[in-house]
Design a protein around this motif. Structure first.
Motif, PDB file in Angstrom:
ATOM      1  N   ARG A  86       0.828  -1.207   0.000  1.00 25.28           N
ATOM      2  CA  ARG A  86       0.000   0.000   0.000  1.00 25.28           C
ATOM      3  C   ARG A  86       0.860   1.254   0.000  1.00 25.28           C
ATOM      4  O   ARG A  86       0.525   2.257  -0.645  1.00 25.28           O
ATOM      5  N   ARG A  87       1.993   1.196   0.710  1.00 25.42           N
ATOM      6  CA  ARG A  87       2.884   2.351   0.735  1.00 25.42           C
ATOM      7  C   ARG A  87       3.583   2.538  -0.606  1.00 25.42           C
ATOM      8  O   ARG A  87       3.836   3.653  -1.036  1.00 25.42           O
ATOM      9  N   ARG A  88       3.905   1.422  -1.282  1.00 27.84           N
ATOM     10  CA  ARG A  88       4.591   1.544  -2.565  1.00 27.84           C
ATOM     11  C   ARG A  88       3.700   2.178  -3.618  1.00 27.84           C
ATOM     12  O   ARG A  88       4.185   2.845  -4.526  1.00 27.84           O
ATOM     13  N   GLN A  89       2.390   1.955  -3.511  1.00 33.99           N
ATOM     14  CA  GLN A  89       1.490   2.503  -4.512  1.00 33.99           C
ATOM     15  C   GLN A  89       1.408   4.017  -4.441  1.00 33.99           C
ATOM     16  O   GLN A  89       1.034   4.661  -5.415  1.00 33.99           O
ATOM     17  N   ARG A  90       1.758   4.580  -3.303  1.00 32.88           N
ATOM     18  CA  ARG A  90       1.708   6.035  -3.182  1.00 32.88           C
ATOM     19  C   ARG A  90       2.824   6.712  -3.953  1.00 32.88           C
ATOM     20  O   ARG A  90       2.689   7.840  -4.414  1.00 32.88           O
ATOM     21  N   ASN A  91       3.949   6.048  -4.083  1.00 32.58           N
ATOM     22  CA  ASN A  91       5.125   6.651  -4.689  1.00 32.58           C
ATOM     23  C   ASN A  91       5.600   5.781  -5.838  1.00 32.58           C
ATOM     24  O   ASN A  91       5.272   4.601  -5.955  1.00 32.58           O
ATOM     25  N   MET A  92       6.371   6.396  -6.690  1.00 37.31           N
ATOM     26  CA  MET A  92       6.944   5.671  -7.818  1.00 37.31           C
ATOM     27  C   MET A  92       8.004   4.712  -7.304  1.00 37.31           C
ATOM     28  O   MET A  92       8.893   5.114  -6.553  1.00 37.31           O
ATOM     29  N   PRO A  93       7.973   3.450  -7.687  1.00 31.54           N
ATOM     30  CA  PRO A  93       9.000   2.510  -7.217  1.00 31.54           C
ATOM     31  C   PRO A  93      10.358   2.851  -7.805  1.00 31.54           C
ATOM     32  O   PRO A  93      10.479   3.210  -8.970  1.00 31.54           O
ATOM     33  N   MET A  94      11.366   2.751  -6.987  1.00 30.60           N
ATOM     34  CA  MET A  94      12.741   3.039  -7.394  1.00 30.60           C
ATOM     35  C   MET A  94      13.635   1.911  -6.898  1.00 30.60           C
ATOM     36  O   MET A  94      13.359   1.269  -5.893  1.00 30.60           O
ATOM     37  N   ARG A  95      14.691   1.697  -7.624  1.00 30.71           N
ATOM     38  CA  ARG A  95      15.658   0.686  -7.227  1.00 30.71           C
ATOM     39  C   ARG A  95      16.545   1.244  -6.123  1.00 30.71           C
ATOM     40  O   ARG A  95      17.141   2.303  -6.260  1.00 30.71           O
ATOM     41  N   ARG A  96      16.612   0.514  -5.023  1.00 30.09           N
ATOM     42  CA  ARG A  96      17.373   0.960  -3.868  1.00 30.09           C
ATOM     43  C   ARG A  96      18.491  -0.026  -3.572  1.00 30.09           C
ATOM     44  O   ARG A  96      18.385  -1.217  -3.853  1.00 30.09           O
ATOM     45  N   ARG A  97      19.539   0.496  -2.999  1.00 25.10           N
ATOM     46  CA  ARG A  97      20.641  -0.353  -2.579  1.00 25.10           C
ATOM     47  C   ARG A  97      20.246  -1.098  -1.308  1.00 25.10           C
ATOM     48  O   ARG A  97      19.590  -0.560  -0.424  1.00 25.10           O
ATOM     49  N   THR A  98      20.645  -2.346  -1.233  1.00 24.86           N
ATOM     50  CA  THR A  98      20.310  -3.149  -0.064  1.00 24.86           C
ATOM     51  C   THR A  98      21.126  -2.697   1.137  1.00 24.86           C
ATOM     52  O   THR A  98      22.286  -2.302   1.009  1.00 24.86           O
ATOM     53  N   SER A  99      20.512  -2.771   2.286  1.00 20.90           N
ATOM     54  CA  SER A  99      21.188  -2.398   3.524  1.00 20.90           C
ATOM     55  C   SER A  99      20.591  -3.236   4.640  1.00 20.90           C
ATOM     56  O   SER A  99      19.506  -3.808   4.516  1.00 20.90           O
ATOM     57  N   TRP A 100      21.317  -3.285   5.762  1.00 23.72           N
ATOM     58  CA  TRP A 100      20.900  -4.089   6.902  1.00 23.72           C
ATOM     59  C   TRP A 100      20.395  -3.238   8.052  1.00 23.72           C
ATOM     60  O   TRP A 100      19.507  -3.651   8.787  1.00 23.72           O
TER      61      TRP A 100
ATOM     62  N   THR B 116      10.473   7.390  -0.648  1.00 19.26           N
ATOM     63  CA  THR B 116      10.392   8.838  -0.468  1.00 19.26           C
ATOM     64  C   THR B 116      11.755   9.477  -0.231  1.00 19.26           C
ATOM     65  O   THR B 116      11.856  10.700  -0.255  1.00 19.26           O
ATOM     66  N   TRP B 117      12.766   8.674   0.012  1.00 19.98           N
ATOM     67  CA  TRP B 117      14.092   9.216   0.263  1.00 19.98           C
ATOM     68  C   TRP B 117      14.740   9.648  -1.047  1.00 19.98           C
ATOM     69  O   TRP B 117      14.573   8.983  -2.077  1.00 19.98           O
ATOM     70  N   PRO B 118      15.507  10.716  -1.025  1.00 18.34           N
ATOM     71  CA  PRO B 118      16.227  11.116  -2.238  1.00 18.34           C
ATOM     72  C   PRO B 118      17.385  10.174  -2.531  1.00 18.34           C
ATOM     73  O   PRO B 118      17.805   9.385  -1.685  1.00 18.34           O
ATOM     74  N   HIS B 119      17.875  10.263  -3.747  1.00 18.51           N
ATOM     75  CA  HIS B 119      19.016   9.434  -4.137  1.00 18.51           C
ATOM     76  C   HIS B 119      20.234   9.830  -3.307  1.00 18.51           C
ATOM     77  O   HIS B 119      20.502  11.017  -3.100  1.00 18.51           O
ATOM     78  N   ILE B 120      20.987   8.825  -2.838  1.00 17.65           N
ATOM     79  CA  ILE B 120      22.056   9.123  -1.897  1.00 17.65           C
ATOM     80  C   ILE B 120      23.285   9.691  -2.589  1.00 17.65           C
ATOM     81  O   ILE B 120      23.856  10.684  -2.149  1.00 17.65           O
ATOM     82  N   GLY B 121      23.739   9.111  -3.660  1.00 18.30           N
ATOM     83  CA  GLY B 121      24.926   9.625  -4.334  1.00 18.30           C
ATOM     84  C   GLY B 121      26.159   9.580  -3.442  1.00 18.30           C
ATOM     85  O   GLY B 121      26.331   8.692  -2.610  1.00 18.30           O
ATOM     86  N   LYS B 122      27.023  10.571  -3.608  1.00 17.03           N
ATOM     87  CA  LYS B 122      28.232  10.688  -2.794  1.00 17.03           C
ATOM     88  C   LYS B 122      27.978  11.693  -1.681  1.00 17.03           C
ATOM     89  O   LYS B 122      27.711  12.863  -1.940  1.00 17.03           O
ATOM     90  N   THR B 123      28.094  11.242  -0.450  1.00 17.71           N
ATOM     91  CA  THR B 123      27.793  12.094   0.700  1.00 17.71           C
ATOM     92  C   THR B 123      29.023  12.787   1.267  1.00 17.71           C
ATOM     93  O   THR B 123      28.882  13.724   2.046  1.00 17.71           O
ATOM     94  N   GLY B 124      30.214  12.329   0.928  1.00 19.73           N
ATOM     95  CA  GLY B 124      31.425  12.872   1.538  1.00 19.73           C
ATOM     96  C   GLY B 124      31.809  12.185   2.825  1.00 19.73           C
ATOM     97  O   GLY B 124      32.810  12.547   3.452  1.00 19.73           O
TER      98      GLY B 124
END
Length: 649
Positions: free
Chosen positions: A175-189, A196-204
């Protein structure tokens, strides 16, 4: 080891070839080698460790019949050829998926003889079965490292699936995915990235290996030049006391960890818990994307020095995240994060995880873990001197016995009585917090009365208040209350007959708990448990605490320093500074005028300077005030004279 396992280990060679390979003719060897080679090409490599657990099978299928068709002691050329023919037939029958059975005489004896011979050959070659068995991972749960972390237990969704079912959790996530456009995310633990999060890119933000001592690796987070400049802007935004300035930094740099942690505290104070938890998860995601290739969350041999300023936000983010997860009811996940946070610095424990890990272990019904931790760490950490372990461990023993329905609570009773004798001031506040009225015999006893509570030191009051505020719900069960009442009466009997242990504990309380370590004060401030914060010393309660770095260590180390600001701090009275700012020639970068006065105390000089600066500012203000001519409109002379007379009269 079964013959089937041995044949897989040796590429399905015949056991008779292993034993009598030197006695057979060259033609037989060539024929058998060609057969074995042809089968090896079509067979995938076999892991020999998987063969050790297989039991000997005594079925008479065609596969076992073909493999054990020849005996090692009675090998002959026709039999070998017959075995080769059977192999060819076997391939055809496998393709047709047919199976036949054929009995062989003395099969058990042949298998035993084959096993003994192969073991002898393996021992002679230095690769005996015992050496293979020693390399197999036979570690069970009781032998695993105490602080070993499993990735699956770091995801609260997995625990929610166990509680509510996978269909409910999957339906909510879809239900939450239907609200926003699906995007490919990097896996994390540590945190699950959201759409809804912006693309991370290079953070420094990056991590480097600082040093290695034995089997332990020490890591440190690093900030590049761009990240340092953003950090300086963040400091200015915090000093401005305007949360909007911090939000501006997050909009521009959405993965700046200190800004995310600071704004999370702002949203938490405004009771927006969901947004606060989301910002913490985004900060942990930023940290995880900067991990070193050798940094592992599960091995337990990675360390982060809390003295380094760049490492402390990671500790704080993990602490806040496990508290948020625990508030959602995912106590098993929160316990896993406690183990993870404690593994980064188990000796110093800068966040005092030991003061809360017992609570999550009890709520997650991980009684065996809590008991094991107490038994292994008691000798070198004196966990029994902490009120939370002194009471939670016997409670875990009691609940475990109730779970196993054994009914033997002797050890739990002894531990609880020792805790009540060591910390008598905890009983009455605990009963009051649980809304339990003790009987007159207990309330009137001097050992649990008000005098004992008033005689406690401030440090002990903080520890007791922290435990009661956090774990009082664990003592509300009816069977637990009855068990507690029974042991309280036993303690009163021991006190009345002047047990030697009572006097020993009294001496310990007088010597210990004379001061509160800085890490415990930090834990109390972050936890915000009212029962503990009310007992904080005034110098800590009245000090300014930074939400992104509460109570940093006194020997803190920073990789870089904040440059001096261009604007110099103004001295003097606030009113004088305000009046000076009204002057047309006021420059905030100019140092204020200094007036030399008589030599005296520092306070007198400061007061005299403030008065002189104020008088000078007043004189300048009055000297620059000039009356302005009133505006005159082009009207008749009579109206103009009347207006002037009316205004200046």
């Amino acid at each position: 080891m079964s013959s089937r396992a041995l044949r897989k280990l040796h590429g399905n060679q015949d056991l008779d070839i292993i034993k009598n390979g030197q006695n057979t003719d060259e033609e037989e060897e060539e024929e058998n080698e060609s057969l074995v080679t042809s089968k090896k090409k079509n067979r995938k490599p076999i892991n020999p460790f998987l063969l050790l657990g297989e039991e000997e099978e005594e079925n008479h299928s065609e596969e076992n019949n073909e493999e054990n068709a020849t005996a090692p002691d009675q090998t002959s050329k026709p039999e070998v050829q017959e075995g080769a023919t059977n192999k060819k037939k076997k391939k055809k029958k496998r393709k047709k998926k047919k199976s036949t059975e054929k009995e062989v005489d003395n099969e058990d004896d042949e298998i035993e003889a084959s096993i003994k011979e192969v073991n002898r050959i393996l021992e002679n070659s230095g690769h005996g079965a015992e050496s293979l068995i020693m390399r197999v991972d036979t570690v069970n749960d009781s032998q695993k490292a105490l602080l070993m972390v499993e990735h699956k237990n770091l995801n609260p969704d997995n625990e929610l699936k166990r509680i509510f079912g996978s269909r409910v959790v999957q339906a909510e996530s879809s239900r939450r995915r239907q609200r926003n456009m699906p995007m490919r995310r990097r896996t994390s633990w540590l945190a699950t990235p959201k759409d809804t999060w912006p693309h991370i890119g290079k953070t420094g933000l990056s991590m480097s290996l600082k040093e290695t001592q034995g089997n332990v690796n020490y890591f440190v987070f690093e900030h590049n030049h761009q990240y340092q400049q953003v950090q300086f802007k963040f400091y200015d935004a915090v000093e401005s006391l305007n949360p909007q300035n911090i939000m501006d930094i997050i909009r521009t740099y959405p993965y700046h960890v200190d800004a995310l942690i600071q704004m999370s505290e702002v949203f938490r104070m405004s009771e927006d818990m969901q947004t606060a938890a989301d910002l913490i998860e985004r900060a942990l995601f930023s940290f995880e994307m900067s991990f070193h290739s050798l940094f592992s969350l599960t091995t337990g041999n990675c360390r982060l020095d809390f003295k380094l300023a760049e490492n402390r936000p990671f500790y704080l983010g993990l602490f806040k995240h496990l508290v948020n997860v625990g508030q959602r009811g995912c106590y098993r996940t929160a316990l896993e994060f406690c183990k993870l946070l404690l593994s980064f610095d188990p000796d110093n424990d800068p966040m005092c995880v030991l003061l809360m890990i017992d609570f999550y272990a009890l709520r997650a019904s991980e009684y065996a873990f809590l008991i094991r931790m107490f038994q292994e760490w008691e000798d070198h950490r004196n966990l029994s001197q902490l009120p939370n372990f002194a009471f939670s461990v016997p409670l875990a023993m009691f609940l475990q016995e109730e779970k196993n329905e054994s009914g033997d609570t002797t050890e739990a009773d002894e531990k609880l009585q020792q805790a009540l004798i060591m910390f008598p001031g905890l009983l009455m506040p605990l009963l009051d917090k649980c809304s339990i009225n003790p009987d007159s015999e207990v309330s009137s006893h001097a050992y649990f009365g008000d005098k004992m509570q008033y005689s406690q030191t401030a440090a002990l009051k903080q520890l007791i208040g922290l435990y009661i505020g956090r774990c009082h719900a664990c003592w509300k069960q009816p069977e637990v209350v009855q068990w507690l009442e029974r042991n309280v009466k036993e303690v009163m009997k021991r006190v009345d007959r002047k047990d030697s242990f009572v006097e020993e504990c009294s001496k310990k309380r007088q010597v210990r708990y004379q001061g509160t370590p800085r890490n415990i004060l930090r834990h109390i401030l972050i936890s915000e448990i009212k029962d503990a914060t009310t007992a904080l010393p005034p110098d800590v309660a009245n000090t300014t605490v930074l939400s992104y770095d509460p109570l940093p260590p006194l020997d803190s180390i920073a990789a870089y320093q904040r440059p001096d600001r261009q604007r110099t701090p103004q001295e003097g009275n606030t009113l004088a500074l305000f009046l000076r700012s009204l002057l047309p020639n006021f420059n905030p970068n100019d140092p204020p005028a200094r007036n030399e006065g008589a030599v005296g105390g520092e306070e007198g000089n400061n007061l005299r300077q403030g008065v002189n600066v104020l008088m000078e500012a007043m004189r300048d203000l009055l000297a620059n005030i000039r009356p302005m001519d009133p505006p005159v409109e082009n009207q008749g002379e009579e109206d103009q004279e009347e207006r002037e007379e009316g205004e200046w009269d």
